[in-house]
Design an enzyme around this catalytic site. Structure first.
Site, PDB file in Angstrom:
ATOM      1  N   GLY A   1       0.823  -1.207   0.000  1.00  0.00           N
ATOM      2  CA  GLY A   1       0.000   0.000   0.000  1.00  0.00           C
ATOM      3  C   GLY A   1       0.853   1.251   0.000  1.00  0.00           C
ATOM      4  O   GLY A   1       2.050   1.198  -0.278  1.00  0.00           O
ATOM      5  N   ASN A   2       0.235   2.375   0.271  1.00  0.00           N
ATOM      6  CA  ASN A   2       0.967   3.655   0.322  1.00  0.00           C
ATOM      7  C   ASN A   2       0.335   4.558   1.375  1.00  0.00           C
ATOM      8  O   ASN A   2      -0.676   4.205   1.971  1.00  0.00           O
ATOM      9  CB  ASN A   2       0.977   4.307  -1.069  1.00  0.00           C
ATOM     10  CG  ASN A   2      -0.416   4.624  -1.568  1.00  0.00           C
ATOM     11  OD1 ASN A   2      -1.101   5.487  -1.042  1.00  0.00           O
ATOM     12  ND2 ASN A   2      -0.865   3.867  -2.576  1.00  0.00           N
ATOM     13  N   ARG A   3       0.954   5.703   1.592  1.00  0.00           N
ATOM     14  CA  ARG A   3       0.556   6.576   2.698  1.00  0.00           C
ATOM     15  C   ARG A   3      -0.576   7.546   2.386  1.00  0.00           C
ATOM     16  O   ARG A   3      -0.870   8.423   3.192  1.00  0.00           O
ATOM     17  CB  ARG A   3       1.768   7.393   3.167  1.00  0.00           C
ATOM     18  CG  ARG A   3       2.857   6.547   3.753  1.00  0.00           C
ATOM     19  CD  ARG A   3       4.043   7.393   4.185  1.00  0.00           C
ATOM     20  NE  ARG A   3       5.044   6.543   4.784  1.00  0.00           N
ATOM     21  CZ  ARG A   3       4.979   6.115   6.054  1.00  0.00           C
ATOM     22  NH1 ARG A   3       4.012   6.518   6.852  1.00  0.00           N
ATOM     23  NH2 ARG A   3       5.918   5.312   6.516  1.00  0.00           N
ATOM     24  N   SER A   4      -1.204   7.425   1.234  1.00  0.00           N
ATOM     25  CA  SER A   4      -2.262   8.381   0.902  1.00  0.00           C
ATOM     26  C   SER A   4      -3.396   8.321   1.920  1.00  0.00           C
ATOM     27  O   SER A   4      -3.882   7.249   2.263  1.00  0.00           O
ATOM     28  CB  SER A   4      -2.812   8.089  -0.491  1.00  0.00           C
ATOM     29  OG  SER A   4      -3.907   8.955  -0.747  1.00  0.00           O
TER      30      SER A   4
ATOM     31  N   ALA B   1      -3.736   7.776  -5.081  1.00  0.00           N
ATOM     32  CA  ALA B   1      -2.386   7.236  -5.209  1.00  0.00           C
ATOM     33  C   ALA B   1      -2.543   5.780  -5.635  1.00  0.00           C
ATOM     34  O   ALA B   1      -2.888   4.912  -4.833  1.00  0.00           O
ATOM     35  CB  ALA B   1      -1.650   7.339  -3.881  1.00  0.00           C
TER      36      ALA B   1
END
Ligand code: C5P
Length: 225
Positions: free
Chosen positions: A29-32, A97
């Site tokens: 995943g990502n930090r969005s 994102a």
């Protein structure tokens, strides 16, 4: 009260960060946080638009009455959802994102460590670029807004990356911002440079994510003429 300059327009916004499963319990995943995308949705709603939000893992507390939400998990799901609603949209804002890569295979059961200390190599495959596909399928008069979140060390390098992305993705507007541990993702504020399709600077905005959204929507309205 805000000017209702998007009255009755269909606005589609993607927000949040996609999650690409590795096995039944893990994902990449990502930090969005989804805050900038939701700020766009709220701003467009206040300006009279009919808003559809394609939402990939928003932070809690961002629910907004009056906005139709389509929840998605992965980049592929986000692509399907956005492409189906974009067909009738006047404006599309790709604030999500989206994972550039996904695991080539998703393990059916939890991946086990082998205990030999040898490490684990993941094989990833590239996801299709949704924004580029949207601009290829753009209908007459439709305005498509993309984002470029970069970790460039200087403003010039940031703009250079933004210009290259504008040329590649052919969005009508590209919102360029710096991200990292301290800025962009997760924060309530944002600082952006808005590029036109040819890479020229059309606006700069700093402040709350809502203020940034309104500044970009001003440019959308200007482009619609
Ligand atoms: O190439 P990069 O991921 O930096 O591009 C960012 C822009 O492209 C964002 O608007 C994002 O929503 C969109 N994107 C996309 N599909 C992908 C990756 C990014 O639409 N697979």
């Amino acid at each position: 009260p805000p000017v209702r300059d998007l009255e009755s327009l269909r606005v589609v916004i993607s927000a949040g960060g996609t999650r690409e499963p590795l096995d039944p319990v893990r994902f990449l995943g990502n930090r969005s946080s989804g805050k900038q995308g939701v700020a766009f949705a709220r701003a467009a709603l206040a300006r009279g638009a009919e808003v559809t939000l394609v939402a990939a893992h928003l932070d809690p507390g961002l629910e907004t009455p009056g906005i139709r939400v389509i929840p998605v998990q992965t980049a592929s799901e986000l692509a399907l959802a956005v492409e189906s609603v974009a067909e009738l949209a006047d404006v599309v804002v790709m604030a999500a994102a989206v994972a550039d890569y996904r695991p080539a295979t998703v393990a059916e059961s939890k991946i086990k460590k082998d205990g030999q200390g040898g490490g684990l190599v993941l094989h990833l495959v590239e996801n299709p670029d949704i924004l580029a596909a949207l601009t290829r399928a753009r209908r007459p008069g439709q305005i498509i807004v993309g984002f470029a979140a970069e970790t460039a060390p200087t403003r010039d390098e940031l703009l250079e990356l933004g210009r290259a992305k504008a040329a590649r993705k052919k969005a009508d507007l590209l919102v360029v911002n710096v991200v990292g541990w301290a800025a962009g993702f997760g924060s309530d504020d944002n600082t952006v440079v808005v590029l036109a399709g040819d890479g020229s600077i059309v606006a700069e905005a700093a402040g709350t994510k809502r203020a940034v959204a309104d500044a970009v929507l001003d440019e959308v309205v200007a482009l619609r003429g």
